[in-house]
Motif scaffolding. Structure first.
Motif, PDB file in Angstrom:
ATOM      1  N   SER A   1       0.667  -1.151  -0.013  1.00  0.00           N
ATOM      2  CA  SER A   1      -0.122   0.245  -0.127  1.00  0.00           C
ATOM      3  C   SER A   1       0.944   1.106   0.157  1.00  0.00           C
ATOM      4  N   VAL A   2       0.734   1.964  -0.642  1.00  0.00           N
ATOM      5  CA  VAL A   2       1.416   3.325  -0.875  1.00  0.00           C
ATOM      6  C   VAL A   2       0.583   4.548  -0.601  1.00  0.00           C
ATOM      7  N   SER A   3       1.032   5.445   0.400  1.00  0.00           N
ATOM      8  CA  SER A   3       0.212   6.406   0.902  1.00  0.00           C
ATOM      9  C   SER A   3       1.187   7.757   0.820  1.00  0.00           C
TER      10      SER A   3
ATOM     11  N   SER B   1      -4.669   6.552  -0.351  1.00  0.00           N
ATOM     12  CA  SER B   1      -3.632   5.252  -0.250  1.00  0.00           C
ATOM     13  C   SER B   1      -4.091   4.676  -1.442  1.00  0.00           C
ATOM     14  N   GLU B   2      -3.285   3.622  -1.953  1.00  0.00           N
ATOM     15  CA  GLU B   2      -3.710   2.731  -2.900  1.00  0.00           C
ATOM     16  C   GLU B   2      -2.709   1.462  -2.964  1.00  0.00           C
TER      17      GLU B   2
ATOM     18  N   THR C   1      -0.632  -1.416  -4.551  1.00  0.00           N
ATOM     19  CA  THR C   1       0.250  -1.314  -5.846  1.00  0.00           C
ATOM     20  C   THR C   1       1.318  -2.397  -5.655  1.00  0.00           C
TER      21      THR C   1
ATOM     22  N   CYS D   1       1.504   4.059 -10.069  1.00  0.00           N
ATOM     23  CA  CYS D   1       0.897   4.699  -8.992  1.00  0.00           C
ATOM     24  C   CYS D   1      -0.067   5.531  -9.514  1.00  0.00           C
ATOM     25  N   GLN D   2      -1.251   5.722  -9.030  1.00  0.00           N
ATOM     26  CA  GLN D   2      -2.428   6.695  -9.725  1.00  0.00           C
ATOM     27  C   GLN D   2      -2.450   7.949  -8.844  1.00  0.00           C
TER      28      GLN D   2
ATOM     29  N   VAL E   1       6.385   9.445   0.800  1.00  0.00           N
ATOM     30  CA  VAL E   1       5.331   8.548   0.635  1.00  0.00           C
ATOM     31  C   VAL E   1       5.577   7.333   1.602  1.00  0.00           C
TER      32      VAL E   1
ATOM     33  N   LEU F   1       5.237   3.035   2.288  1.00  0.00           N
ATOM     34  CA  LEU F   1       5.214   1.874   1.650  1.00  0.00           C
ATOM     35  C   LEU F   1       4.938   0.862   2.692  1.00  0.00           C
TER      36      LEU F   1
END
Length: 115
Positions: free
Chosen positions: A35-37, A46-47, A49, A63-64, A73, A75
């Motif tokens: 999860s990346v925030s 967050s999303e 990836t 990443c969007q 960020v 991770l």
């Protein structure tokens, strides 16, 4: 089996992340779901990836999120054994895809890329 790995590597090089990885000597293909925030935002977006390439100091992933250069960020994998902050050091846009390279603030305890 070697032929299959070569094909996977060539396919991953065609992605936006693969194209970005060319600028990071020693980048190794990996598949680590995370999860990346975005760090310093009031409402942390967050999303999910997948880290597609890694070096001892960086993680490269699609990443969007609307990330910016030098943005912090976080991770994190699902079980929390990989949980680290990183700075965005490169962004690459190709065919509607965004690729991000993020350099770790501190060396992660469970990072598998060691050269």
């Amino acid at each position: 089996m070697t032929e299959e790995k070569t094909t996977d590597w060539q396919a991953s090089e065609q992605s936006a992340v693969g194209r970005l990885a060319r600028f990071f000597p020693g980048a190794t293909p990996v598949r680590i779901p995370v999860s990346v925030s975005a760090g310093g935002r009031e409402k942390a977006e967050s999303e999910a990836t997948v880290i597609e390439f890694g070096t001892p100091r960086e993680a490269l992933f699609a990443c969007q999120l609307p990330l910016e250069f030098a943005e912090k960020v976080r991770l994190r994998n699902a079980d929390g054994s990989f949980d680290t902050d990183a700075w965005v050091v490169a962004l690459h846009y190709h065919n509607g895809q965004a690729a991000v390279a993020a350099r770790f603030v501190h060396e992660p305890a469970h990072w598998v890329i060691k050269l």
